[in-house]
Design a protein around this motif. Structure first.
Motif, short mmCIF file in Angstrom:
data_model
loop_
_atom_site.label_atom_id
_atom_site.label_comp_id
_atom_site.label_asym_id
_atom_site.label_seq_id
_atom_site.Cartn_x
_atom_site.Cartn_y
_atom_site.Cartn_z
N PHE A 103 15.64 -71.63 38.93
CA PHE A 103 14.43 -71.38 38.15
C PHE A 103 14.76 -70.83 36.76
CE2 PHE A 103 9.77 -71.11 38.78
CZ PHE A 103 9.67 -72.24 39.56
N GLY A 104 15.76 -69.95 36.71
CA GLY A 104 16.20 -69.43 35.42
C GLY A 104 16.60 -70.56 34.49
N ARG A 105 17.23 -71.57 35.07
CA ARG A 105 17.63 -72.70 34.23
C ARG A 105 16.42 -73.51 33.76
NH1 ARG A 105 23.13 -75.55 34.77
NH2 ARG A 105 22.16 -76.23 32.86
N SER B 6 17.51 -81.63 26.08
CA SER B 6 18.56 -81.82 27.08
C SER B 6 18.72 -80.60 28.00
CB SER B 6 19.88 -82.15 26.40
OG SER B 6 20.22 -81.10 25.53
N VAL B 7 18.48 -79.39 27.47
CA VAL B 7 18.70 -78.20 28.30
C VAL B 7 17.81 -78.22 29.55
CG1 VAL B 7 17.09 -76.80 26.92
CG2 VAL B 7 18.84 -75.68 28.27
N TYR B 8 16.60 -78.77 29.42
CA TYR B 8 15.69 -78.83 30.57
C TYR B 8 16.05 -79.99 31.51
CZ TYR B 8 13.09 -75.52 27.75
OH TYR B 8 12.74 -74.41 27.02
N VAL B 9 16.46 -81.11 30.90
CA VAL B 9 16.89 -82.26 31.72
C VAL B 9 18.10 -81.84 32.57
CG1 VAL B 9 17.81 -84.61 31.64
CG2 VAL B 9 16.01 -83.92 30.02
N LEU B 10 19.04 -81.12 31.91
CA LEU B 10 20.24 -80.70 32.63
C LEU B 10 19.93 -79.65 33.69
CD1 LEU B 10 22.82 -80.68 29.72
CD2 LEU B 10 22.67 -82.29 31.62
N ILE B 96 8.53 -76.88 39.55
CA ILE B 96 9.21 -77.12 38.27
C ILE B 96 8.20 -77.28 37.14
CG2 ILE B 96 10.67 -78.76 37.01
CD1 ILE B 96 12.18 -79.24 39.65
N LEU B 97 7.08 -77.94 37.43
CA LEU B 97 6.10 -78.18 36.37
C LEU B 97 5.33 -76.91 36.00
CD1 LEU B 97 4.81 -81.73 37.32
CD2 LEU B 97 6.42 -81.09 35.52
N SER B 98 5.50 -75.83 36.77
CA SER B 98 4.87 -74.57 36.36
C SER B 98 5.78 -73.81 35.39
CB SER B 98 4.56 -73.70 37.58
OG SER B 98 5.75 -73.16 38.12
N THR B 99 6.96 -74.36 35.10
CA THR B 99 7.89 -73.76 34.14
C THR B 99 7.82 -74.56 32.83
OG1 THR B 99 9.78 -75.18 34.66
CG2 THR B 99 9.43 -73.29 36.11
N PRO B 100 8.59 -74.18 31.82
CA PRO B 100 8.53 -74.96 30.57
C PRO B 100 9.02 -76.41 30.68
CG PRO B 100 9.39 -72.77 30.14
CD PRO B 100 9.33 -72.91 31.63
N VAL B 101 9.59 -76.81 31.81
CA VAL B 101 10.07 -78.19 31.95
C VAL B 101 8.88 -79.16 31.97
CG1 VAL B 101 11.35 -79.78 33.46
CG2 VAL B 101 12.06 -77.39 33.28
N THR B 102 8.98 -80.25 31.20
CA THR B 102 7.89 -81.24 31.18
C THR B 102 8.14 -82.31 32.24
OG1 THR B 102 9.01 -82.67 29.59
CG2 THR B 102 7.58 -80.95 28.70
N LEU B 103 7.11 -83.11 32.51
CA LEU B 103 7.25 -84.19 33.49
C LEU B 103 8.34 -85.18 33.07
CD1 LEU B 103 6.37 -85.75 36.01
CD2 LEU B 103 4.55 -86.78 34.65
N ALA B 104 8.37 -85.52 31.78
CA ALA B 104 9.37 -86.48 31.31
C ALA B 104 10.78 -85.93 31.54
CB ALA B 104 9.15 -86.80 29.84
N GLU B 105 10.96 -84.64 31.29
CA GLU B 105 12.29 -84.03 31.49
C GLU B 105 12.66 -83.97 32.96
OE1 GLU B 105 11.94 -81.20 27.53
OE2 GLU B 105 11.26 -80.49 29.48
#
Lengths: 300, 258
Positions: A103-105, B6-10, B96-105
């Motif tokens: 989650f941190g990541r 990339s940081v979110y994709v990774l 995951i979608l409740s974090t800053p990560v987007t659907l595309a990522e």
């Protein structure tokens, strides 16, 4: 002093097709407070929370979160929110610690920050012994604690908790209450839904009661109690009821007995026949809730 | 829409890699041992009845096909049944979608991991094929690997389309019957598709698998390499990937957001 608002909803509406589930509600969540969203099942609480998270589109009206429209939230704002969902969605394929690290990541934190925070959070939620355990080996209470710890990994300014203690034993609930109070002391804003009125009364500074997509009332727990029920409740078994005419005391027929909401206990007891059987207690939020939303079951 | 970073994709990729390390045994069996068994059965078993196919030994012919198929199978499985489990059963995507990560990522992270895993399977098949004398070239197969990786991205995107439309696990029987299995039988894995009637050939060229196998076979078999042909095949694979990603993203947006 008025605190700045973290969330502001103005005439907020959510429609699915022609069905309106949130019908133009207005509220604002002040920073640093615990804000309770109460209502029976299907009242529109979860939909409202999904809109706040940006997971559900606003049909009309406005919804601002940290000053940005909820439908176009920047990453910076999204990173200020930690969500504790009702249903556990912990990652079952990895360990307790790895859940925090993963989650941190997702919050794009550096490795050193993740290490430091996950250590602190495992302590905070008393999960240190279970650090390397797979999620499936945790009890319900531990899972919920881990979900809360996970929501805190991004050091959020606001934590949204959807029924955080539903289904937990009293010990687990007490621990969670204690830690939520700590979070508030740190200056974090909490947005909470719950079906437990004792929980809301204990934790919330402000409460909004909603039903069928509309706000029935809002205020502090004490304000709501003062407004809707008098100071004390007498539950008097039929047929030996108060002697005075019905309009003297505020009352509600609940079947086998009648509830009286009264200010002056001595005066009321004097009005009861000798043989009356009754329970006597201070009025609480549960009375307010039931008076506002009615006693009818919602599941059907 | 936010630009993917990339940081979110990774971050999504990394989670998959962690799980993979734990489940290494079963991952290896399905992604590596499986194609090797096929390679053995067809290359040595059936190969002894067939002298040549398209002017090369049958083992050489089938190594190229199995490289493509192992990549297709690994990638398709990972982003269909694998991704659907994370999305539908484990609700991992909701988290995951409740974090800053987007659907595309999130989708890109899934695709990237599935493709790396697929490439890993393909490399294993290539090594086994080479050890058994089915790869008569020296460095050309290394040029084939980036093309295999692009193919894997394409199969991953197609798998996500299935996940986006799946209502339950039963749906994937259609996906495997009408998408994965045809790639196995119609796309030049085991025999030259030139022997099919024209209609079936057109049908075969719709599948990115046919293009992938056609692009890599000259490289592993050491026959004449047509640069234009390779570019055209690769172009088709890329175009197919973009279209599949777009369809999957649109449908998943509808399903995950309301």
């Amino acid at each position: 002093m008025k605190r700045p608002s973290v969330i502001t909803a103005t005439n907020l509406v959510k429609r699915y097709g022609t069905l309106e589930v949130v019908k133009g509600i207005n509220f604002s969540v002040p920073a640093g407070q615990c804000f309770g969203l109460l209502g029976p099942n299907g009242a529109g609480k979860s939909t409202t929370m999904r809109m706040i998270m940006g997971l559900s589109e606003v049909s009309s009206g406005e919804l601002e979160v940290f000053g940005e429209s909820a439908s176009a939230m920047s990453r910076e704002v999204k990173a200020k929110i930690g969500l504790v969902p009702q249903e556990s969605n912990l990652d079952p394929d990895i360990t307790v610690l790895e859940n925090l690290v993963a989650f941190g990541r997702y919050f794009a934190l550096s490795k050193s920050i993740i290490d430091q925070r996950s250590k602190k959070l495992l302590d905070f939620m008393q999960l240190n012994d279970k650090k390397f355990a797979p999620v499936n080996a945790l009890s319900g209470g531990m899972k919920r604690r881990l979900t809360i710890a996970r929501a805190l990994i991004g050091d959020p300014e606001m934590v949204i908790l959807d029924e955080p203690t539903t289904g937990l034993d009293p010990q687990a609930r007490v621990l969670i209450w204690k830690q939520l109070t700590e979070l508030k002391k740190d200056g974090r804003t909490l947005l909470l839904t719950t079906h437990y009125m004792d929980e809301a009364q204990r934790l919330c500074d402000q409460i909004v009661v909603i039903d069928s997509g509309m706000i029935l009332d809002q205020g502090t727990p004490d304000e709501l109690i003062a407004r809707h029920v008098k100071g004390f409740v007498f539950e008097v078994q039929k047929p030996n009821l108060a002697a005075s005419p019905e309009n003297r005391w505020e009352q509600e027929d609940i079947g086998d007995s009648v509830l009286y909401f009264v200010d002056d206990t001595a005066e009321f007891i004097a009005d009861l026949p000798e043989e009356a059987i009754y329970l006597h207690r201070p009025a609480n939020l549960e009375d307010v809730f039931l008076r506002l939303t009615g006693r009818k079951l919602r599941e059907n | 829409m936010k630009m993917p970073e990339s940081v979110y994709v990774l971050a999504v990729y990394d989670r998959q890699y962690r799980v993979f390390r734990k489940l290494l045994g079963s991952s290896l069996v399905s992604n590596v041992a499986n194609p090797i068994l096929f390679l053995f059965a067809f290359g040595f078993g059936m190969g002894s009845f067939i002298d040549t196919m398209s002017g090369m030994s049958y083992l050489t012919f089938v190594v190229a096909g199995m490289i493509g198929y192992s990549a297709a199978f690994a990638a398709s499985f990972e982003t269909s049944i694998g991704a659907f489990t994370r999305y539908f059963l484990q609700k991992n995507w909701d988290a995951i979608l409740s974090t800053p990560v987007t659907l595309a990522e999130l989708m890109m992270g899934e695709i990237l991991w599935a493709s790396v895993k697929a490439l890993f399977s393909a490399i294993c098949v290539l090594i086994v094929g080479w050890l058994w004398g089915g790869v008569p070239t020296s460095f050309e197969p290394l040029i084939a690997l980036p093309i295999v990786f692009l193919g894997a991205i394409c199969f991953s995107c197609a798998g996500l389309v299935a996940t986006a439309y799946a209502k339950g696990y039963e749906f994937f029987s259609y996906f495997f019957t009408f998408w994965v299995t045809p790639m196995f039988v119609f796309c030049g894995v085991f025999f030259d598709i030139g022997r099919f009637p024209d209609v079936i050939q057109y049908f075969a060229w719709f599948f990115p698998m046919t293009h992938l196998v056609a692009a890599i076979r000259p490289l592993t078999a050491g026959t004449e390499v047509g640069v234009t042909a390779i570019l055209l095949h690769t172009g088709y694979i890329i175009a197919f990937s973009v279209a599949a990603f777009w369809i999957a993203h649109r449908k998943l947006r509808q399903r995950l957001y309301d």
